[in-house]
Design an enzyme around this catalytic site. Sequence first.
Site, PDB file in Angstrom:
ATOM      1  N   MET A  33      -3.911   3.449  18.292  1.00 47.98           N
ATOM      2  CA  MET A  33      -3.126   2.227  18.548  1.00 47.98           C
ATOM      3  C   MET A  33      -2.244   2.411  19.777  1.00 47.98           C
ATOM      4  SD  MET A  33      -1.747   1.481  14.729  1.00 47.98           S
ATOM      5  CE  MET A  33      -2.848   1.570  13.310  1.00 47.98           C
ATOM      6  N   HIS A  45     -11.713   4.112  16.213  1.00 50.34           N
ATOM      7  CA  HIS A  45     -11.362   2.687  16.205  1.00 50.34           C
ATOM      8  C   HIS A  45     -10.238   2.480  17.220  1.00 50.34           C
ATOM      9  CE1 HIS A  45      -9.596  -0.898  13.656  1.00 50.34           C
ATOM     10  NE2 HIS A  45     -10.000  -1.261  14.858  1.00 50.34           N
ATOM     11  N   MET A  50     -12.245  -6.658  10.226  1.00 50.04           N
ATOM     12  CA  MET A  50     -10.895  -6.292   9.773  1.00 50.04           C
ATOM     13  C   MET A  50     -10.516  -7.208   8.612  1.00 50.04           C
ATOM     14  SD  MET A  50      -9.754  -3.693  11.408  1.00 50.04           S
ATOM     15  CE  MET A  50      -8.172  -3.664  10.549  1.00 50.04           C
ATOM     16  N   GLY A  83      -2.908  -2.581  12.718  1.00 51.00           N
ATOM     17  CA  GLY A  83      -1.627  -2.044  13.177  1.00 51.00           C
ATOM     18  C   GLY A  83      -0.978  -1.129  12.150  1.00 51.00           C
ATOM     19  N   PHE A  84      -1.269  -1.366  10.887  1.00 50.86           N
ATOM     20  CA  PHE A  84      -0.592  -0.601   9.843  1.00 50.86           C
ATOM     21  C   PHE A  84      -1.536  -0.341   8.677  1.00 50.86           C
ATOM     22  CE2 PHE A  84       2.357  -3.265  12.111  1.00 50.86           C
ATOM     23  CZ  PHE A  84       3.373  -2.380  12.451  1.00 50.86           C
ATOM     24  N   GLY A  85      -1.353   0.803   8.047  1.00 50.86           N
ATOM     25  CA  GLY A  85      -2.041   1.067   6.791  1.00 50.86           C
ATOM     26  C   GLY A  85      -1.265   0.415   5.662  1.00 50.86           C
ATOM     27  N   GLY A  86      -1.877   0.345   4.497  1.00 54.63           N
ATOM     28  CA  GLY A  86      -1.170  -0.103   3.292  1.00 54.63           C
ATOM     29  C   GLY A  86      -0.931  -1.594   3.178  1.00 54.63           C
ATOM     30  N   GLY A 128      -6.877  -2.668   3.465  1.00 52.77           N
ATOM     31  CA  GLY A 128      -6.631  -3.094   2.084  1.00 52.77           C
ATOM     32  C   GLY A 128      -7.790  -2.825   1.146  1.00 52.77           C
ATOM     33  N   GLY A 139      -7.606   3.993   3.811  1.00 53.85           N
ATOM     34  CA  GLY A 139      -6.582   4.975   4.150  1.00 53.85           C
ATOM     35  C   GLY A 139      -5.690   5.250   2.960  1.00 53.85           C
ATOM     36  N   SER A 140      -4.787   4.299   2.668  1.00 52.14           N
ATOM     37  CA  SER A 140      -3.791   4.547   1.620  1.00 52.14           C
ATOM     38  C   SER A 140      -4.431   4.736   0.244  1.00 52.14           C
ATOM     39  CB  SER A 140      -2.756   3.426   1.597  1.00 52.14           C
ATOM     40  OG  SER A 140      -3.378   2.179   1.614  1.00 52.14           O
TER      41      SER A 140
HETATM   42  C1  DX5 Z   1      -5.328  -0.759  10.307  1.00 58.33           C
HETATM   43  C2  DX5 Z   1      -6.298   0.386  10.516  1.00 58.33           C
HETATM   44  C3  DX5 Z   1      -6.905   0.818   9.239  1.00 58.33           C
HETATM   45  C4  DX5 Z   1      -5.902   1.333   8.248  1.00 58.33           C
HETATM   46  C5  DX5 Z   1      -6.432   1.152   6.866  1.00 58.33           C
HETATM   47  O1  DX5 Z   1      -4.766  -1.101  11.504  1.00 58.33           O
HETATM   48  O2  DX5 Z   1      -7.344   0.021  11.386  1.00 58.33           O
HETATM   49  O3  DX5 Z   1      -7.973   1.731   9.440  1.00 58.33           O
HETATM   50  O4  DX5 Z   1      -5.556   2.664   8.453  1.00 58.33           O
HETATM   51  O5  DX5 Z   1      -5.449   1.493   5.953  1.00 58.33           O
HETATM   52  P1  DX5 Z   1      -5.448   0.951   4.466  1.00 58.33           P
HETATM   53  O6  DX5 Z   1      -6.713   1.397   3.823  1.00 58.33           O
HETATM   54  O7  DX5 Z   1      -4.231   1.596   3.886  1.00 58.33           O
HETATM   55  O8  DX5 Z   1      -5.344  -0.548   4.534  1.00 58.33           O
HETATM   56 ZN    ZN Z   2      -9.234   1.290  11.491  1.00 54.75          ZN
END
Ligand code: DX5
Ligand code: ZN
Length: 210
Positions: A37, A64, A135, A140-143, A171, A191-192
């Site tokens: 990012m 990514h 997407m 931008g963010f996990g979780g 998600g 991720g999370s």
């Molecule tokens: C979001 C990232 C994802 C993110 C997924 O900007 O591209 O790859 O890490 O995280 P979760 O699974 O926690 O939504």
């Molecule tokens: Zn990603």
Amino acid sequence: MRKIQVAPSILSADFGKLSEEIASIEAYADALHIDVMDGHFVPNLSFGYPVAKWIKSDLPKEVHLMVYHPENYYDVFAKMNPEIILIQVEAVPHLHRQIQKIKELGIKAGVVLNPATPLSSIEYVLEDLDRVLIMSVNPGFGGQKFISGVLQKIKKLREIAPDLDIEVDGGINEETAALCKEAGANIFVAGSYIFGSENRANAIASLKGE
Ligand code: DX5
Ligand code: ZN
């Protein structure tokens, strides 16, 4: 049937013990998802090649790129020998050219569509693509919470492209992965859900519906 694959996003891993984190998923995952990012295309910074180069794993790597001017980074990330580089369609004015540049490096090329981006944005390059990543959160963010409107997009894409690898990111948990699978997706980034689980083998298996 198309093989269901899981690609853990290391964004949610503990970078203080990254090799342990990778070791905990290596035997069960199909690929490693690496989220880059730039603080411009998305409202967050993660890491670039100077950090990513320390990610040691035999798993195939998918990079990514959530960045403007991704072409500045293909050469450098190529040093990691990724299986695929994924770029955001919203970040580039000349999508066809970018896809060719990635392929010239002997790397597979995939494109990523944000939740509000229509399939028409890739209609005329579809045959050049090795993968489309849908997407299911705003990047931008996990979780974050899964946006269910994208299920329709996955379904439509699967109708148009029966053999394409369709990946979903954002998600993803046992429940949302099942919905995406039903809609036609075959690769899941999480991720999370994975790195927040005590038992990562079980978490990955649950995403595959095992
Ligand atoms: C979001 C990232 C994802 C993110 C997924 O900007 O591209 O790859 O890490 O995280 P979760 O699974 O926690 O939504
Ligand atoms: Zn990603």
